[in-house]
Scaffold this motif. Structure first.
Motif, mmCIF file in Angstrom:
data_model
loop_
_atom_site.group_PDB
_atom_site.id
_atom_site.type_symbol
_atom_site.label_atom_id
_atom_site.label_comp_id
_atom_site.label_asym_id
_atom_site.label_seq_id
_atom_site.Cartn_x
_atom_site.Cartn_y
_atom_site.Cartn_z
ATOM 1 N N GLU A 234 0.831 -1.196 0.000
ATOM 2 C CA GLU A 234 0.000 0.000 0.000
ATOM 3 C C GLU A 234 0.868 1.248 0.000
ATOM 4 N N GLY A 235 0.456 2.244 -0.767
ATOM 5 C CA GLY A 235 1.191 3.498 -0.780
ATOM 6 C C GLY A 235 0.753 4.385 -1.925
ATOM 7 N N ILE A 236 1.368 5.557 -2.019
ATOM 8 C CA ILE A 236 1.062 6.535 -3.063
ATOM 9 C C ILE A 236 1.854 6.151 -4.306
ATOM 10 N N LEU A 237 1.177 6.039 -5.439
ATOM 11 C CA LEU A 237 1.774 5.424 -6.625
ATOM 12 C C LEU A 237 2.618 6.399 -7.446
ATOM 13 N N PHE A 238 3.549 7.046 -6.782
ATOM 14 C CA PHE A 238 4.508 7.924 -7.446
ATOM 15 C C PHE A 238 5.847 7.784 -6.736
ATOM 16 N N LYS A 239 6.894 8.237 -7.385
ATOM 17 C CA LYS A 239 8.205 8.225 -6.757
ATOM 18 C C LYS A 239 8.332 9.428 -5.815
ATOM 19 N N LEU A 240 8.891 9.198 -4.652
ATOM 20 C CA LEU A 240 9.057 10.267 -3.668
ATOM 21 C C LEU A 240 9.919 11.397 -4.225
ATOM 22 N N THR A 241 10.985 11.052 -4.943
ATOM 23 C CA THR A 241 11.868 12.094 -5.480
ATOM 24 C C THR A 241 11.132 13.003 -6.453
ATOM 25 N N ASP A 242 10.256 12.423 -7.285
ATOM 26 C CA ASP A 242 9.475 13.241 -8.219
ATOM 27 C C ASP A 242 8.560 14.192 -7.462
ATOM 28 N N TYR A 243 7.923 13.694 -6.412
ATOM 29 C CA TYR A 243 6.998 14.538 -5.646
ATOM 30 C C TYR A 243 7.753 15.670 -4.942
ATOM 31 N N LEU A 244 8.886 15.364 -4.328
ATOM 32 C CA LEU A 244 9.649 16.394 -3.625
ATOM 33 C C LEU A 244 10.132 17.474 -4.593
ATOM 34 N N GLU A 245 10.565 17.062 -5.780
ATOM 35 C CA GLU A 245 11.002 18.041 -6.776
ATOM 36 C C GLU A 245 9.832 18.908 -7.233
ATOM 37 N N LEU A 246 8.666 18.296 -7.415
ATOM 38 C CA LEU A 246 7.488 19.037 -7.845
ATOM 39 C C LEU A 246 7.079 20.067 -6.798
ATOM 40 N N VAL A 247 7.061 19.672 -5.526
ATOM 41 C CA VAL A 247 6.698 20.602 -4.449
ATOM 42 C C VAL A 247 7.725 21.718 -4.345
ATOM 43 N N ASP A 248 9.012 21.380 -4.491
ATOM 44 C CA ASP A 248 10.055 22.406 -4.407
ATOM 45 C C ASP A 248 9.906 23.429 -5.533
ATOM 46 N N MET A 249 9.681 22.959 -6.747
ATOM 47 C CA MET A 249 9.514 23.879 -7.878
ATOM 48 C C MET A 249 8.265 24.742 -7.710
ATOM 49 N N THR A 250 7.173 24.121 -7.316
ATOM 50 C CA THR A 250 5.929 24.860 -7.130
ATOM 51 C C THR A 250 6.074 25.882 -6.013
ATOM 52 N N GLY A 251 6.768 25.499 -4.953
ATOM 53 C CA GLY A 251 6.974 26.411 -3.832
ATOM 54 C C GLY A 251 7.786 27.625 -4.209
ATOM 55 N N ARG A 252 8.801 27.436 -5.036
ATOM 56 C CA ARG A 252 9.616 28.589 -5.440
ATOM 57 C C ARG A 252 8.810 29.548 -6.297
ATOM 58 N N ILE A 253 7.953 29.020 -7.150
ATOM 59 C CA ILE A 253 7.120 29.884 -7.979
ATOM 60 C C ILE A 253 6.089 30.606 -7.121
ATOM 61 N N ALA A 254 5.475 29.885 -6.189
ATOM 62 C CA ALA A 254 4.472 30.494 -5.313
ATOM 63 C C ALA A 254 5.088 31.590 -4.464
ATOM 64 N N ARG A 255 6.320 31.386 -4.028
ATOM 65 C CA ARG A 255 6.970 32.354 -3.152
ATOM 66 C C ARG A 255 7.416 33.590 -3.931
ATOM 67 N N GLN A 256 7.919 33.404 -5.135
ATOM 68 C CA GLN A 256 8.453 34.511 -5.911
ATOM 69 C C GLN A 256 7.418 35.158 -6.812
ATOM 70 N N ASP A 257 6.263 34.509 -6.944
ATOM 71 C CA ASP A 257 5.213 35.004 -7.838
ATOM 72 C C ASP A 257 5.743 35.204 -9.255
ATOM 73 N N LYS A 258 6.555 34.256 -9.705
ATOM 74 C CA LYS A 258 7.087 34.291 -11.068
ATOM 75 C C LYS A 258 6.699 32.988 -11.750
ATOM 76 N N ARG A 259 5.532 32.987 -12.358
ATOM 77 C CA ARG A 259 4.981 31.752 -12.885
ATOM 78 C C ARG A 259 5.808 31.174 -14.020
ATOM 79 N N GLY A 260 6.594 32.000 -14.688
ATOM 80 C CA GLY A 260 7.382 31.484 -15.798
ATOM 81 C C GLY A 260 8.794 31.131 -15.424
ATOM 82 N N ALA A 261 9.131 31.191 -14.134
ATOM 83 C CA ALA A 261 10.508 30.980 -13.710
ATOM 84 C C ALA A 261 10.978 29.546 -13.937
#
Length: 322
Positions: A234-261
């Motif tokens: 049982e578990g979430i059907l994605f790789k942890l590294t992919d999820y962490l990278e996705l959250v990190d990228m999304t977080g940087r955009i959300a923080r800087q308000d630069k959607r095209g960064a």
């Protein structure tokens, strides 16, 4: 009028749910009160410890959580099959870690000699406890009530601490689960109380990042098991590294308000789900603003509506996740 909780939770449709509880008073759940200067930061530790403790007792897994200044978010996965496989003794031992139970259940758990009628009563109680241990309402009750009592005792007051009942959203598919988890994990960044996911105190993302540094996953959280789902536990059907990278990228955009960064379309998760970067940013940053009781892609919403003809899920989220 709010819908009955039994109509909001349907494990046959999805085991994943997003729950939110908000503080009712001006006094803070956590954080620092700017009026009095009094700090309530220590309450974050109460809540996180309680969440992780309940995850060990209930057959409900923690996918994501974030403890904020006046509310908390938690994404849950209900493992109903696990509860059914527990023995009567295990059910009673788990329930007794929360409550005393009855005299008969205590005797049964100890293995005392009991008359037949007492054994029957104890086993009936155990079956009621078994249902509760896979029930979201009971999980949230066991989370919120002790915190309210502690906070009221500390504030030397009585009355409500939480707004009515908690809010819940059914997450119907992989896209909605991942988007909601990212939204929860990025709460401290949007609120400007943390600069990066790994420095977000009292959040699931910090625990995942810390554990990932040791090449493990936190035992208290529902694990990522990769893309090869057929032979996995049982578990979430994605790789942890992919999820962490996705959250990190999304977080940087959300923080800087630069959607095209950063080009989020490069993320393997988004490629697999077929979600555009614009749609992902909208849903991951403004999840609550664009979703209500049921969240999922259009095909998931249609399937849910066919199974629940009286329900009226909000289709606005379909367009965001399509």
């Amino acid at each position: 009028m709010p819908r009955a909780r039994s109509q909001q939770v349907s494990l046959s449709d999805t085991p994943y749910y997003h729950c939110i509880s908000r503080c009712v008073r001006r006094a803070f759940l956590c954080g620092e009160d700017s009026v009095t200067g009094r700090s309530f930061e220590h309450r974050r530790g109460w809540i996180e410890a309680r969440i992780l403790f309940l995850a060990e007792v209930f057959s409900i897994d923690i996918c994501a959580y974030a403890v904020m200044s006046n509310h908390l978010h938690i994404v849950l996965h209900v493992n109903e099959t696990q509860t059914k496989n527990w023995s009567t003794h295990e059910v009673l031992n788990r329930w007794h870690s929360l409550h005393k139970g009855t005299l008969f259940t205590q005797q049964y758990a100890r293995g005392d000699t009991m008359p037949a009628y007492a054994i029957e009563l104890a086993e009936r109680s155990a079956e009621a406890y078994r249902e509760r241990l896979s029930d979201i309402s009971w999980f949230m009750r066991e989370l919120n009530e002790p915190i309210a009592r502690q906070a009221n005792a500390e504030d030397e007051c009585t009355g409500r601490f939480w707004e009515g009942r908690f809010k819940s959203q059914a997450l119907l598919d992989e896209a909605s689960v991942l988007a909601c988890m990212a939204y929860v994990d990025l709460n401290p960044i949007r609120a400007n109380v943390a600069a990066t996911p790994e420095t977000s105190e009292f959040t699931s993302i910090k625990k995942r990042v810390k554990a990932a540094g040791k090449n493990v996953q936190p035992k208290a959280l529902y694990p990522f098991v990769g893309n090869e789902s057929k032979n996995k536990t049982e578990g979430i059907l994605f790789k942890l590294t992919d999820y962490l990278e996705l959250v990190d990228m999304t977080g940087r955009i959300a923080r800087q308000d630069k959607r095209g960064a950063i080009d989020l379309s490069l993320s393997p998760i988004l490629q697999r789900l077929g979600i555009s970067s614009d749609n992902w940013l909208t849903i991951a940053i403004q999840f609550e603003q664009h979703t209500h009781g049921v969240v999922g892609q259009e095909h998931s919403i249609t399937r849910y509506k066919n199974a629940q003809p009286r329900s009226r899920p909000n289709k606005r989220c379909c367009r965001l996740l399509a």
